[in-house]
Design a protein around this motif. Structure first.
Motif, PDB file in Angstrom:
ATOM      1  N   ASN A  22       2.022  -6.480   6.470  1.00  0.00           N
ATOM      2  CA  ASN A  22       1.904  -5.969   5.114  1.00  0.00           C
ATOM      3  C   ASN A  22       1.370  -7.112   4.245  1.00  0.00           C
ATOM      4  OD1 ASN A  22       2.469  -5.276   2.387  1.00  0.00           O
ATOM      5  ND2 ASN A  22       4.090  -3.865   3.035  1.00  0.00           N
ATOM      6  N   ALA A  23       0.088  -7.068   3.909  1.00  0.00           N
ATOM      7  CA  ALA A  23      -0.562  -8.169   3.196  1.00  0.00           C
ATOM      8  C   ALA A  23       0.063  -8.408   1.820  1.00  0.00           C
ATOM      9  CB  ALA A  23      -2.054  -7.891   3.064  1.00  0.00           C
ATOM     10  N   ASP A  24       0.454  -7.343   1.145  1.00  0.00           N
ATOM     11  CA  ASP A  24       1.006  -7.471  -0.206  1.00  0.00           C
ATOM     12  C   ASP A  24       2.338  -8.220  -0.191  1.00  0.00           C
ATOM     13  OD1 ASP A  24       1.173  -6.826  -3.076  1.00  0.00           O
ATOM     14  OD2 ASP A  24       2.808  -5.508  -2.456  1.00  0.00           O
ATOM     15  N   ALA A  84      -3.962  -6.073   9.340  1.00  0.00           N
ATOM     16  CA  ALA A  84      -3.378  -5.651   8.068  1.00  0.00           C
ATOM     17  C   ALA A  84      -3.191  -4.134   8.048  1.00  0.00           C
ATOM     18  CB  ALA A  84      -4.276  -6.085   6.905  1.00  0.00           C
ATOM     19  N   ILE A  85      -2.056  -3.700   7.531  1.00  0.00           N
ATOM     20  CA  ILE A  85      -1.802  -2.264   7.377  1.00  0.00           C
ATOM     21  C   ILE A  85      -2.667  -1.747   6.236  1.00  0.00           C
ATOM     22  CG2 ILE A  85      -0.067  -0.523   6.776  1.00  0.00           C
ATOM     23  CD1 ILE A  85       2.033  -2.384   8.014  1.00  0.00           C
ATOM     24  N   SER A  86      -3.384  -0.679   6.491  1.00  0.00           N
ATOM     25  CA  SER A  86      -4.251  -0.113   5.462  1.00  0.00           C
ATOM     26  C   SER A  86      -3.436   0.676   4.466  1.00  0.00           C
ATOM     27  CB  SER A  86      -5.319   0.783   6.089  1.00  0.00           C
ATOM     28  OG  SER A  86      -4.705   1.821   6.844  1.00  0.00           O
ATOM     29  N   ASP A  87      -3.969   0.806   3.244  1.00  0.00           N
ATOM     30  CA  ASP A  87      -3.269   1.546   2.192  1.00  0.00           C
ATOM     31  C   ASP A  87      -3.294   3.042   2.471  1.00  0.00           C
ATOM     32  OD1 ASP A  87      -2.727  -0.780   0.819  1.00  0.00           O
ATOM     33  OD2 ASP A  87      -4.618  -0.687  -0.317  1.00  0.00           O
ATOM     34  N   GLY A  99       8.455  -4.185   4.617  1.00  0.00           N
ATOM     35  CA  GLY A  99       8.435  -5.247   5.603  1.00  0.00           C
ATOM     36  C   GLY A  99       7.258  -6.192   5.500  1.00  0.00           C
ATOM     37  N   VAL A 100       7.324  -7.245   6.300  1.00  0.00           N
ATOM     38  CA  VAL A 100       6.241  -8.213   6.412  1.00  0.00           C
ATOM     39  C   VAL A 100       5.384  -7.910   7.633  1.00  0.00           C
ATOM     40  CG1 VAL A 100       5.683 -10.647   6.854  1.00  0.00           C
ATOM     41  CG2 VAL A 100       7.454 -10.053   5.198  1.00  0.00           C
ATOM     42  N   ALA A 101       6.027  -7.581   8.759  1.00  0.00           N
ATOM     43  CA  ALA A 101       5.276  -7.379   9.995  1.00  0.00           C
ATOM     44  C   ALA A 101       5.989  -6.383  10.897  1.00  0.00           C
ATOM     45  CB  ALA A 101       5.085  -8.707  10.724  1.00  0.00           C
ATOM     46  N   THR A 102       5.236  -5.854  11.860  1.00  0.00           N
ATOM     47  CA  THR A 102       5.780  -4.902  12.822  1.00  0.00           C
ATOM     48  C   THR A 102       4.959  -4.936  14.097  1.00  0.00           C
ATOM     49  OG1 THR A 102       6.355  -2.560  13.193  1.00  0.00           O
ATOM     50  CG2 THR A 102       4.353  -2.996  11.963  1.00  0.00           C
TER      51      THR A 102
END
Length: 318
Positions: free
Chosen positions: A298-300, A315-318, A253-256
């Motif tokens: 999701n930055a990527d 940003a969601i962390s890895d 996804g892009v966002a949540t």
């Protein structure tokens, strides 16, 4: 002699009252955990639950765990084994696990976690927030109207939104309906695309991508276990996905607008400790919700799709 007998009887009565009133120093507990499938959200909820019980009860608690590999029939087998073994409490992680536990026992306390809507899951009309029998737990429901608002905030020019989910998950059906209604009130065309299981995820995703400007995926366990397959179709097609929870967003996804599943599991664990210690009655415990969902991205994938994320997203962390 009568005085001695009276004293002995008084001591025996005091011990009996103490035993009934709560845990004793020698109490040990066995907790059965039935998890529908392995994916980051459910794994985090289970871990949070176990951590709280271990912190509170130490070596007085032991866990029996079963993973159903996303098969409802396996949930029933696992839970029936817990009931036969006489566990003290059951954690049902995800809706099919809760439904299996509800069918298996009406006496052993059952706590659900990562269950979106208990009224839908348990077929309770006009659900008021408390199940009222041997079942309670926590919900992973993030505000669905805010998720719909997120779609229009990020993609104001979108005219067609596809909603993608597994038809076999009743909570996904519920979420899809609410989000669909919210979007249609904004004059956005919405089409629902459902897959039966992991075997047709790619085909259905392809159809959704061909007819949608944006895809919304609710909190859905089958989708969460198939994010790689979904991303392999949606990313090359250039179709962004807004997800109902962080694990799906991280995979495709892009966002949540997401909750913290580890903290949700911890809340469920705190409920379990109170039940096991005799400090609370499961039938009187209302369903608890995560209080502060967070906008994440999701930055990527956002970078690959050339999407600019506005302020207020983490940003969601890895």
């Amino acid at each position: 002699m009568k005085k001695v007998i009276a004293i002995v009887l008084a001591v025996m009565m005091l011990c009996a009252v103490t035993a009934c009133g709560g845990e004793s120093a020698d109490d040990t507990y066995t907790v059965g955990i039935c998890q529908l499938v392995q994916h980051p959200a459910l794994d985090a909820a289970t871990q949070g639950f176990k951590d709280v019980l271990t912190e509170a009860l130490g070596d007085k608690v032991k866990f029996e765990e079963g993973n159903a590999s996303n098969d409802s029939a396996n949930c029933a087998t696992i839970v029936n084994g817990f009931v036969s073994g006489g566990v003290d409490l059951i954690l049902a992680n995800a809706t099919p696990a809760l439904q299996a536990a509800a069918s298996a026992t009406d006496s052993i306390p059952v706590l659900g976690t990562a269950v979106t809507e208990y009224g839908v899951a348990l077929s309770i009309d006009n659900f008021n927030g408390t199940v009222g029998n041997n079942i309670s737990g926590t919900s992973d429901l993030a505000p669905l109207d805010q998720q719909a608002d997120m779609i229009t905030e990020l993609f104001p020019d979108a005219k067609n939104v596809g909603i993608l989910y597994c038809s076999g998950e009743p909570n996904s059906v519920y979420q899809a309906k609410v989000v669909k209604d919210c979007l249609e009130k904004k004059n956005i065309a919405v089409e629902v695309y459902t897959f039966a299981d992991s075997n047709d995820v790619s085909t259905v995703t392809s159809s959704a991508c061909a007819n949608s400007d944006v895809i919304y995926i609710p909190t859905d366990n089958t989708a969460a276990s198939c994010t790689e397959a979904i991303s392999a179709v949606a990313l090359p097609a250039g179709v962004p996905i807004v997800a109902g929870e962080e694990g799906i967003c991280k995979g495709c996804g892009v966002a949540t607008l997401s909750i913290d599943y580890y903290e949700l599991g911890r809340t469920t664990g705190q409920m379990a400790v109170k039940i096991l210690k005799g400090e609370a009655n499961v039938s009187e415990m209302p369903i608890e919700y995560y209080p502060n969902p967070v906008k994440k991205y999701n930055a990527d994938i956002a970078s690959k799709l050339n999407i600019t994320i506005p302020e207020g997203y983490t940003a969601i962390s890895d």
